[in-house]
Design a protein around this motif. Structure first.
Motif, PDB file in Angstrom:
ATOM      1  N   PHE A 177       0.836  -1.206   0.000  1.00 15.45           N
ATOM      2  CA  PHE A 177       0.000   0.000   0.000  1.00 15.45           C
ATOM      3  C   PHE A 177       0.871   1.256   0.000  1.00 15.45           C
ATOM      4  O   PHE A 177       0.683   2.157  -0.812  1.00 15.45           O
ATOM      5  CB  PHE A 177      -0.926  -0.025   1.224  1.00 15.45           C
ATOM      6  CG  PHE A 177      -1.686   1.245   1.452  1.00 15.45           C
ATOM      7  CD1 PHE A 177      -2.802   1.549   0.683  1.00 15.45           C
ATOM      8  CD2 PHE A 177      -1.306   2.124   2.451  1.00 15.45           C
ATOM      9  CE1 PHE A 177      -3.509   2.726   0.896  1.00 15.45           C
ATOM     10  CE2 PHE A 177      -2.006   3.294   2.682  1.00 15.45           C
ATOM     11  CZ  PHE A 177      -3.114   3.598   1.894  1.00 15.45           C
ATOM     12  N   GLU A 178       1.836   1.301   0.912  1.00 15.47           N
ATOM     13  CA  GLU A 178       2.689   2.485   1.020  1.00 15.47           C
ATOM     14  C   GLU A 178       3.525   2.702  -0.239  1.00 15.47           C
ATOM     15  O   GLU A 178       3.783   3.843  -0.625  1.00 15.47           O
ATOM     16  CB  GLU A 178       3.578   2.382   2.255  1.00 15.47           C
ATOM     17  CG  GLU A 178       2.777   2.550   3.540  1.00 15.47           C
ATOM     18  CD  GLU A 178       3.572   2.294   4.810  1.00 15.47           C
ATOM     19  OE1 GLU A 178       4.742   1.837   4.728  1.00 15.47           O
ATOM     20  OE2 GLU A 178       3.006   2.539   5.894  1.00 15.47           O
TER      21      GLU A 178
ATOM     22  N   MET B 247       2.531   2.191  -3.192  1.00 15.11           N
ATOM     23  CA  MET B 247       1.632   2.594  -4.278  1.00 15.11           C
ATOM     24  C   MET B 247       0.866   3.879  -3.969  1.00 15.11           C
ATOM     25  O   MET B 247      -0.051   4.237  -4.701  1.00 15.11           O
ATOM     26  CB  MET B 247       0.621   1.477  -4.557  1.00 15.11           C
ATOM     27  CG  MET B 247       1.216   0.192  -5.028  1.00 15.11           C
ATOM     28  SD  MET B 247      -0.073  -1.048  -5.240  1.00 15.11           S
ATOM     29  CE  MET B 247       0.416  -1.720  -6.815  1.00 15.11           C
ATOM     30  N   LEU B 248       1.212   4.576  -2.906  1.00 18.94           N
ATOM     31  CA  LEU B 248       0.431   5.735  -2.458  1.00 18.94           C
ATOM     32  C   LEU B 248       0.193   6.789  -3.539  1.00 18.94           C
ATOM     33  O   LEU B 248      -0.863   7.417  -3.566  1.00 18.94           O
ATOM     34  CB  LEU B 248       1.093   6.400  -1.247  1.00 18.94           C
ATOM     35  CG  LEU B 248       0.709   5.818   0.100  1.00 18.94           C
ATOM     36  CD1 LEU B 248       1.522   6.457   1.205  1.00 18.94           C
ATOM     37  CD2 LEU B 248      -0.775   5.949   0.366  1.00 18.94           C
TER      38      LEU B 248
ATOM     39  N   ASP C 177      -0.218   6.311  -6.681  1.00 14.94           N
ATOM     40  CA  ASP C 177      -1.052   5.815  -7.777  1.00 14.94           C
ATOM     41  C   ASP C 177      -1.807   4.567  -7.302  1.00 14.94           C
ATOM     42  O   ASP C 177      -1.572   3.471  -7.792  1.00 14.94           O
ATOM     43  CB  ASP C 177      -0.170   5.499  -8.992  1.00 14.94           C
ATOM     44  CG  ASP C 177      -0.974   5.176 -10.234  1.00 14.94           C
ATOM     45  OD1 ASP C 177      -2.159   5.560 -10.311  1.00 14.94           O
ATOM     46  OD2 ASP C 177      -0.407   4.517 -11.128  1.00 14.94           O
ATOM     47  N   LEU C 178      -2.695   4.755  -6.330  1.00 16.46           N
ATOM     48  CA  LEU C 178      -3.381   3.615  -5.726  1.00 16.46           C
ATOM     49  C   LEU C 178      -4.328   2.929  -6.701  1.00 16.46           C
ATOM     50  O   LEU C 178      -5.089   3.584  -7.410  1.00 16.46           O
ATOM     51  CB  LEU C 178      -4.164   4.063  -4.486  1.00 16.46           C
ATOM     52  CG  LEU C 178      -3.320   4.300  -3.250  1.00 16.46           C
ATOM     53  CD1 LEU C 178      -4.157   4.972  -2.169  1.00 16.46           C
ATOM     54  CD2 LEU C 178      -2.711   3.012  -2.729  1.00 16.46           C
TER      55      LEU C 178
ATOM     56  N   GLN D 108      -9.136   0.287  -1.016  1.00 16.79           N
ATOM     57  CA  GLN D 108      -7.988  -0.518  -0.624  1.00 16.79           C
ATOM     58  C   GLN D 108      -8.205  -1.050   0.788  1.00 16.79           C
ATOM     59  O   GLN D 108      -8.398  -0.266   1.719  1.00 16.79           O
ATOM     60  CB  GLN D 108      -6.692   0.310  -0.664  1.00 16.79           C
ATOM     61  CG  GLN D 108      -6.364   0.886  -2.027  1.00 16.79           C
ATOM     62  CD  GLN D 108      -7.171   2.136  -2.350  1.00 16.79           C
ATOM     63  OE1 GLN D 108      -7.458   2.951  -1.471  1.00 16.79           O
ATOM     64  NE2 GLN D 108      -7.562   2.285  -3.601  1.00 16.79           N
TER      65      GLN D 108
ATOM     66  N   VAL E   3      -6.283  -2.670   3.586  1.00 15.25           N
ATOM     67  CA  VAL E   3      -4.870  -2.794   3.935  1.00 15.25           C
ATOM     68  C   VAL E   3      -4.739  -3.743   5.124  1.00 15.25           C
ATOM     69  O   VAL E   3      -5.218  -3.459   6.219  1.00 15.25           O
ATOM     70  CB  VAL E   3      -4.259  -1.418   4.273  1.00 15.25           C
ATOM     71  CG1 VAL E   3      -2.769  -1.555   4.547  1.00 15.25           C
ATOM     72  CG2 VAL E   3      -4.529  -0.424   3.158  1.00 15.25           C
TER      73      VAL E   3
ATOM     74  N   TYR F 164      -5.584   5.696   7.724  1.00 12.36           N
ATOM     75  CA  TYR F 164      -4.776   6.082   6.575  1.00 12.36           C
ATOM     76  C   TYR F 164      -5.242   7.443   6.086  1.00 12.36           C
ATOM     77  O   TYR F 164      -6.412   7.769   6.170  1.00 12.36           O
ATOM     78  CB  TYR F 164      -4.893   5.017   5.475  1.00 12.36           C
ATOM     79  CG  TYR F 164      -4.430   3.663   5.956  1.00 12.36           C
ATOM     80  CD1 TYR F 164      -3.082   3.375   6.039  1.00 12.36           C
ATOM     81  CD2 TYR F 164      -5.343   2.691   6.365  1.00 12.36           C
ATOM     82  CE1 TYR F 164      -2.641   2.141   6.510  1.00 12.36           C
ATOM     83  CE2 TYR F 164      -4.904   1.464   6.838  1.00 12.36           C
ATOM     84  CZ  TYR F 164      -3.556   1.204   6.912  1.00 12.36           C
ATOM     85  OH  TYR F 164      -3.121  -0.007   7.386  1.00 12.36           O
TER      86      TYR F 164
ATOM     87  N   VAL G 264      -5.853   8.328   3.348  1.00 16.70           N
ATOM     88  CA  VAL G 264      -6.442   8.078   2.035  1.00 16.70           C
ATOM     89  C   VAL G 264      -7.895   7.703   2.274  1.00 16.70           C
ATOM     90  O   VAL G 264      -8.196   6.739   2.984  1.00 16.70           O
ATOM     91  CB  VAL G 264      -5.700   6.929   1.309  1.00 16.70           C
ATOM     92  CG1 VAL G 264      -6.362   6.608  -0.007  1.00 16.70           C
ATOM     93  CG2 VAL G 264      -4.231   7.279   1.118  1.00 16.70           C
TER      94      VAL G 264
ATOM     95  N   ALA H 176      -9.051   3.991   1.727  1.00 16.69           N
ATOM     96  CA  ALA H 176      -8.323   2.907   2.386  1.00 16.69           C
ATOM     97  C   ALA H 176      -8.905   2.583   3.756  1.00 16.69           C
ATOM     98  O   ALA H 176      -9.241   3.482   4.530  1.00 16.69           O
ATOM     99  CB  ALA H 176      -6.853   3.283   2.530  1.00 16.69           C
TER     100      ALA H 176
END
Length: 158
Positions: free
Chosen positions: A49-50, A52-53, A55-56, A61, A63, A71, A73, A76
């Motif tokens: 995950f980290e 790809m932050l 371009d998730l 997501q 995790v 997160y 995000v 997420a």
């Protein structure tokens, strides 16, 4: 909900080295991968995950991490185990959830998978992360499509 593993795997089973792909990017593989998972939830480990932050992938997501955390995000969510991750992915109302790594996550989810979509990258590479082995008697190869530098295989559990 169908649980599907998606991975790019070298001929020797390598999927990563130092948190990166050990081969030069393959645009056709990245394109088919992103299109496949774009509208569905993905399940991935914290380190993946980290990495790809910026371009998730996926619509949401999930995790998987032993340490509960929030997160920064919006899409997420945290899960602390396989069953919790499956429940979280199911809560998004999708027909499928995609397991996208890393190596330990693939290993944990292997007994729960319904399908595998594997990009078999031409060549062997040095690496520190491998896709888990599986009993081919439990799986059926349902399609195989050759591309430049890789072959896309789709497997379904018998």
């Amino acid at each position: 909900m169908e649980l599907v593993s998606v991975a790019a795997v070298a001929e020797n089973g390598v999927i990563g080295r130092d948190g990166e792909l050990p081969w030069a990017s393959i645009s056709a593989d990245k394109t088919q991968y992103r299109a496949r998972i774009a509208d569905e939830p993905v399940i991935l480990g914290r380190r993946t995950f980290e990495s790809m932050l910026e371009d998730l992938p996926g619509r949401a997501q999930v995790v998987l991490s032993r340490t509960e955390r929030d997160y920064d995000v919006e899409t997420a969510v945290h899960a602390d185990g396989v069953e919790g991750a499956i429940d979280r992915a199911r809560s998004f109302g999708s027909d499928a959830a995609y397991v996208i790594g890393g190596g330990g996550i693939y290993e944990l989810f292997q007994p729960h998978l319904d399908r595998m979509v594997l990009s078999r990258v031409n060549g062997s590479y040095e690496g520190d992360t491998y896709y888990p082995e599986w009993d081919e008697d439990e799986w059926e190869l349902t399609s195989e499509t050759a591309y430049d530098r890789f072959t896309l295989e789709e497997w379904r559990r018998r």
